[in-house]
Write a protein that holds these residues in place. Structure first.
Motif, PDB file in Angstrom:
ATOM      1  N   TYR A 155       0.804  -1.228   0.000  1.00 54.62           N
ATOM      2  CA  TYR A 155       0.000   0.000   0.000  1.00 54.62           C
ATOM      3  C   TYR A 155       0.837   1.279   0.000  1.00 54.62           C
ATOM      4  CZ  TYR A 155       1.083  -0.443   4.983  1.00 54.62           C
ATOM      5  OH  TYR A 155       1.740  -0.591   6.183  1.00 54.62           O
ATOM      6  N   LYS A 158       0.256   3.468  -3.002  1.00 54.61           N
ATOM      7  CA  LYS A 158      -1.132   3.943  -2.986  1.00 54.61           C
ATOM      8  C   LYS A 158      -1.302   5.088  -1.987  1.00 54.61           C
ATOM      9  CE  LYS A 158      -3.157  -0.460  -4.414  1.00 54.61           C
ATOM     10  NZ  LYS A 158      -4.047  -1.596  -4.049  1.00 54.61           N
ATOM     11  N   LEU A 159      -0.639   4.965  -0.848  1.00 55.34           N
ATOM     12  CA  LEU A 159      -0.718   6.027   0.151  1.00 55.34           C
ATOM     13  C   LEU A 159      -0.063   7.303  -0.364  1.00 55.34           C
ATOM     14  CD1 LEU A 159      -1.516   7.030   2.927  1.00 55.34           C
ATOM     15  CD2 LEU A 159       0.497   5.890   3.878  1.00 55.34           C
ATOM     16  N   ILE A 184      -6.241   1.163   1.011  1.00 58.38           N
ATOM     17  CA  ILE A 184      -5.249   1.411   2.066  1.00 58.38           C
ATOM     18  C   ILE A 184      -5.862   1.005   3.412  1.00 58.38           C
ATOM     19  CG2 ILE A 184      -3.855   3.165   3.228  1.00 58.38           C
ATOM     20  CD1 ILE A 184      -4.152   4.844   0.619  1.00 58.38           C
ATOM     21  N   LEU A 189      -3.862   4.669   7.166  1.00 55.89           N
ATOM     22  CA  LEU A 189      -4.233   6.024   6.746  1.00 55.89           C
ATOM     23  C   LEU A 189      -4.410   6.937   7.950  1.00 55.89           C
ATOM     24  CD1 LEU A 189      -4.833   7.830   4.342  1.00 55.89           C
ATOM     25  CD2 LEU A 189      -7.223   7.087   4.445  1.00 55.89           C
TER      26      LEU A 189
END
Length: 536
Positions: A155, A158-159, A184, A189
């Motif tokens: 992830y 993606k973050l 995520i 997050l």
């Protein structure tokens, strides 16, 4: 038997005292709390200090952490307060080490904001203990992506994308943001958001420290970013806060992270010796001068201007008005430019001009020196004639190393070289730093690292891939062999004098080359060797 032991201890004490008496006292002494223990953040600042005949004193290495292990903030504060603070000429303090335990630790919410803010209050005690000490501070504005730790690859990107696009308001982007937030992990997050909020509060407190006279000069440095993202709101709010307080001359808000302590070192020494050189930036490409480089959020020319100002130097528009020419080369993908630019640099050093060179990767896929440009400089034997040089990682990293390197050496030329004893120390430090930069920034990061990333598995692995101790040692031995070969080749030209700068300097051939991967990955390296130079 007891008498023999006592006699041995007495003799040992005489030997120890003799060594203590022989310890050379440098011209100035600087307290240093680094961003972390990586060579660019610690060792390079210490070594650059020697070029300005300054002893840079940092806490014991064991307190500074190692990658995922944060520095021991509380013990570092204890160490600071045990020092004779009035004996220092200046202090360079990175608040991220004191608040969270370093840069990597700052990207996670393992320390509550209340704890972080209480830790940085050590500056109040420093100021009480040493009212006249000049304090130069750094506080990092958190970057977009989390650190690669071998566990978050599913992830991490993606973050980083979420952080970059989530402020956008168009419907297509909003839909993509929603999808990313599903992919995520919610806890990840939430941790990211809390870390950003906490770090922003530390940035604000750093501004407050300047307002109250606890910090004399502060750089709020923007870690790896882009022209858009969640960091922009933080940055704009910090700018508004600074400007409303009338602190624009005492607080710089600019790109950077790892290299900032070197900028602050140059500033501290310049202010200490009332040295303010004039710098003329010369670009290999007008187009790229006005282009945003990878991992940055403003144009190359803006980054250069920010860094020049941070050192305490002044930027000028004409060569005739300049003390130092700063040659900035981002043109590795423009045919014919490298040779032309190198030839111009050669002409300037032969004419006795003081020159700094920054070789910048404009795409971000090499993050080391360019082969064509470096070979053109080597062919002309100009490296030993330069004031400063760098070519590692981001544009900010490169500029923030080459520029203070060259400026600190300019200070040394202006203030110290008439004293032969000091001059020997400075020429030794200058040649160590120059050879180290070429070996690290070009030979390692461009040529050796690519081979090291395929050495164990036969397939190309990312430079941030973590290795176990056994594999790490195998790669270190492999890299050392390659670097020794490259170093022997480079040195044959390095000591050929191309102008009058080092005509009367005699150096021993660098020996005892060593190579370490301190974080068990190939992304950063520690290259060392012995060298000694003397004025003839």
């Amino acid at each position: 038997m007891k008498k023999k032991i006592v006699l041995i201890l007495v003799l040992l004490s005489f030997v120890i005292n003799g060594f203590a008496q022989k310890k050379v006292k440098l011209s100035s002494k600087i307290l240093f709390i680094p961003l972390d223990a990586r060579p660019p953040c610690l060792k390079m600042t210490e070594k650059m200090g020697l070029i300005g005949d300054a002893e840079v004193i940092a806490p014991p290495l064991a307190l500074l952490g190692n990658f995922q292990d944060p520095g021991q903030s509380e013990k570092i504060n204890e160490w600071i307060l045990k020092q004779d603070l009035k004996s220092f000429d200046a202090a360079i303090i990175v608040l991220d080490m004191i608040a969270y335990g370093g840069l990597v630790a700052s990207r996670k919410h393992n320390v509550e904001s209340s704890v972080a803010l209480s830790r940085v209050d050590v500056l109040k005690q420093i100021r009480r203990n040493a009212p006249k000490l000049k304090i130069y501070g750094q506080s990092v504005i958190m970057r977009l992506a989390p650190s690669a730790d071998g566990k978050n690859e599913a992830y991490r990107e993606k973050l980083a994308t979420w952080a970059k696009i989530s402020p956008d308001t168009d419907e297509k982007t909003k839909a993509e943001v929603v999808k990313l937030e599903r992919d995520i992990p919610a806890s990840v997050l939430a941790d990211y958001k809390r870390a950003r909020e906490r770090n922003y509060k530390t940035n604000v407190k750093a501004i407050d420290f300047v307002k109250n006279g606890l910090i004399d000069y502060l750089i709020l440095s923007q870690d790896d970013a882009s022209p858009k993202g969640v960091h922009l709101v933080d940055r704009q709010n910090l700018i508004k806060t600074r400007d409303a307080l009338g602190l624009t001359e005492k607080i710089a808000i600019q790109p950077g992270a790892d290299e900032v302590s070197m900028l602050l070192l140059a500033r501290a020494l310049n202010k200490n010796y009332q040295f303010a050189p004039k710098i003329k930036a010369v670009y290999s490409s007008e187009k790229l001068r006005n282009t945003v480089m990878p991992f940055e959020d403003r144009t190359l020319a803006e980054t250069v201007s920010h860094h020049i100002k941070a050192t305490g130097a002044g930027e000028v528009e004409t060569e005739n008005a300049a003390d130092i020419l700063f040659y900035v080369f981002p043109s590795r993908h423009e045919a014919g430019v490298a040779e032309k630019f190198a030839a111009e640099i050669e002409q300037k050093v032969k004419a006795g001009k003081r020159v700094i060179v920054a070789d910048i990767d404009p795409i971000g896929n090499v993050q080391g020196g360019d082969s064509v440009f470096t070979e053109a400089l080597e062919k002309r034997n100009v490296f030993s004639s330069l004031n400063g040089y760098a070519s590692w990682n981001t544009a900010g990293n490169t500029i923030g190393t080459a520029l203070p390197h060259g400026i600190v050496f300019g200070l040394a030329e202006s203030r110290f070289l008439k004293n032969k004893t000091i001059a020997n120390r400075i020429w030794t430090a200058q040649n160590w730093f120059m050879v180290n930069r070429v070996m690290d920034d070009y030979y390692y990061h461009n040529l050796v690292r690519a081979k090291a990333n395929t050495y164990l598995s036969g397939k190309k692995l990312p430079s941030a891939t973590l290795m176990n101790e056994v594999d790490n040692q195998k790669v270190e031995v492999y890299c050392l062999g390659l670097l020794q070969h490259y170093m022997d080749s480079f040195l044959t030209g390095y000591f050929k004098k191309n102008n009058s700068l080092q005509q009367n300097i005699q150096c021993s051939k660098p020996a005892n080359l060593s190579f370490d991967l301190p974080w068990n990955r190939t992304f950063e390296a520690d290259i060392d060797f012995n060298i000694s130079c003397q004025v003839q």
